[in-house]
Scaffold this motif. Sequence first.
Motif, PDB file in Angstrom:
ATOM      1  N   ARG A  11       0.811  -1.209   0.000  1.00  0.00           N
ATOM      2  CA  ARG A  11       0.000   0.000   0.000  1.00  0.00           C
ATOM      3  C   ARG A  11       0.851   1.267   0.000  1.00  0.00           C
ATOM      4  O   ARG A  11       0.477   2.273  -0.560  1.00  0.00           O
ATOM      5  CB  ARG A  11      -0.875  -0.025   1.249  1.00  0.00           C
ATOM      6  N   ARG A  12       2.007   1.225   0.639  1.00  0.00           N
ATOM      7  CA  ARG A  12       2.744   2.467   0.783  1.00  0.00           C
ATOM      8  C   ARG A  12       4.194   2.347   0.320  1.00  0.00           C
ATOM      9  O   ARG A  12       4.810   1.303   0.390  1.00  0.00           O
ATOM     10  CB  ARG A  12       2.701   2.949   2.219  1.00  0.00           C
ATOM     11  N   ASN A 221       1.206   7.962  -5.796  1.00  0.00           N
ATOM     12  CA  ASN A 221       0.047   7.122  -6.090  1.00  0.00           C
ATOM     13  C   ASN A 221       0.051   6.691  -7.551  1.00  0.00           C
ATOM     14  O   ASN A 221      -0.312   5.575  -7.888  1.00  0.00           O
ATOM     15  CB  ASN A 221      -1.242   7.868  -5.752  1.00  0.00           C
TER      16      ASN A 221
ATOM     17  N   GLU B  96      -2.129   7.726   6.332  1.00  0.00           N
ATOM     18  CA  GLU B  96      -1.334   8.053   5.144  1.00  0.00           C
ATOM     19  C   GLU B  96      -1.662   9.455   4.679  1.00  0.00           C
ATOM     20  O   GLU B  96      -2.275   9.639   3.626  1.00  0.00           O
ATOM     21  CB  GLU B  96      -1.629   7.056   4.023  1.00  0.00           C
ATOM     22  N   ASN B 128      -7.951   1.061   9.443  1.00  0.00           N
ATOM     23  CA  ASN B 128      -8.142   1.186   7.998  1.00  0.00           C
ATOM     24  C   ASN B 128      -8.624   2.572   7.612  1.00  0.00           C
ATOM     25  O   ASN B 128      -9.674   2.744   6.998  1.00  0.00           O
ATOM     26  CB  ASN B 128      -9.134   0.113   7.526  1.00  0.00           C
ATOM     27  N   ILE B 129      -7.847   3.563   7.979  1.00  0.00           N
ATOM     28  CA  ILE B 129      -8.180   4.934   7.589  1.00  0.00           C
ATOM     29  C   ILE B 129      -7.893   5.080   6.098  1.00  0.00           C
ATOM     30  O   ILE B 129      -6.816   4.704   5.635  1.00  0.00           O
ATOM     31  CB  ILE B 129      -7.347   5.950   8.403  1.00  0.00           C
ATOM     32  N   PRO B 130      -8.838   5.615   5.320  1.00  0.00           N
ATOM     33  CA  PRO B 130      -8.633   5.693   3.864  1.00  0.00           C
ATOM     34  C   PRO B 130      -7.403   6.519   3.501  1.00  0.00           C
ATOM     35  O   PRO B 130      -7.018   7.437   4.225  1.00  0.00           O
ATOM     36  CB  PRO B 130      -9.907   6.373   3.359  1.00  0.00           C
ATOM     37  N   LEU B 131      -6.826   6.194   2.368  1.00  0.00           N
ATOM     38  CA  LEU B 131      -5.663   6.918   1.857  1.00  0.00           C
ATOM     39  C   LEU B 131      -6.030   8.356   1.510  1.00  0.00           C
ATOM     40  O   LEU B 131      -7.106   8.617   1.003  1.00  0.00           O
ATOM     41  CB  LEU B 131      -5.144   6.257   0.580  1.00  0.00           C
ATOM     42  N   VAL B 132      -5.120   9.260   1.799  1.00  0.00           N
ATOM     43  CA  VAL B 132      -5.285  10.646   1.374  1.00  0.00           C
ATOM     44  C   VAL B 132      -4.446  10.815   0.123  1.00  0.00           C
ATOM     45  O   VAL B 132      -3.325  10.337   0.053  1.00  0.00           O
ATOM     46  CB  VAL B 132      -4.782  11.608   2.475  1.00  0.00           C
TER      47      VAL B 132
END
Lengths: 234, 140
Positions: A11-12, A221, B96, B128-132
């Motif tokens: 994810r990151r 992203n 994030e 599970n905080i949504p991606l910024v």
Amino acid sequence: MNAITSETPNRRLTNPFATRWVRPGAMAYLFPQGRTAAEIVRQFQANDWRSAIVGPHGSGKSTLVATIIPLIEQMGIAVRRISLHDGQRRFPADLLQQCLPISRREVPSDEISNSTPRALLVIDGYEQLTWWSRHRLSACCRRNEWALLVTAHADSGLGKIPVLFRTAASLPTVQHLVDDMLPSHYGLIHADEVAAAFNDHGGNVRETLFALYHLFEQRRNTYGKQRAGESVRL
Amino acid sequence: MIKALRQPLISIQIDRGQQVFGSGEVLAGAFQIDAVDHADVRVVETSVLWFTEGTGDEDMGVHYFERLSVDDVPELNLQERRRFQTVLPNSPLSYEGVSVKICWCVRVRVFLRQGRDFVAERAFQLGNIPLVQAEGMATI
């Protein structure tokens, strides 16, 4: 910390321009040709353990200090580092009291010469102190047999403290940092963008790297989608 | 004679390859250290921690910590898988953001007798905080 490997979830991506990677201590100072950290420490010793590192904002003064401190600690000298904030004109009395307990680190006595100081006091932002505070600080260091290393933006106000090193940032140095020293920038940051950021921030390396942090954030992203095989138009 | 210093191989696994955890969930796994002489190792530290990442000052918190001194446990076999386990807290949740991120990881740090240390991390996500997403992306 000498080496770090990081395995992150898909994810990151770690931003290589984050404080974590570029702060003094995480990144070593890039010396000009022919200069080394060991040579700087020898010169510091020759200056009777009183010296200044002078250079403009973001030119690597703190990074240089962080690079030479481990060498000084290996000599059995305890190091106490104090950063003065903007407008902090006086050296707080309680801060000096806090410094008093510092004493020589435990090393075999035959490795310590008589001229080795008990401790080293590092003051970041020395030029902010008033004349009287600087005088008190010098007297305190002499009385307690402490070495004194200060950083300042200019020579004015240093008095009799000799300049040990002048830091100056250059674009090739920053390019080198970005290309070779940071863990990886995934090809997302181009050389002309590094040059533009460096010019926009007047040669301030710290600000340049933080500008690149934000540029990286804008593109990370997109990169993630590329890795996942999605079609992304750059 | 100068002895070349190799970087120890530090391998960290989280059970079932799980990457995302909820508050109060058990995080368990194991680590293994190889390519280093047992006699060269002084201490091995295992921690589960969070840290902030961004352009400002860093912050961090250690949730779980274990220190293994080779002097205290002479029979310690570093090549054996050593397990760790902890119940994760309610906060801070992984985040994030653009200017700041909150990252969780398992960290294993190996301190050698010569004074050097080596670190390996295995990141995971808490909550599970949504991606910024930053504005202006893909403007190359």
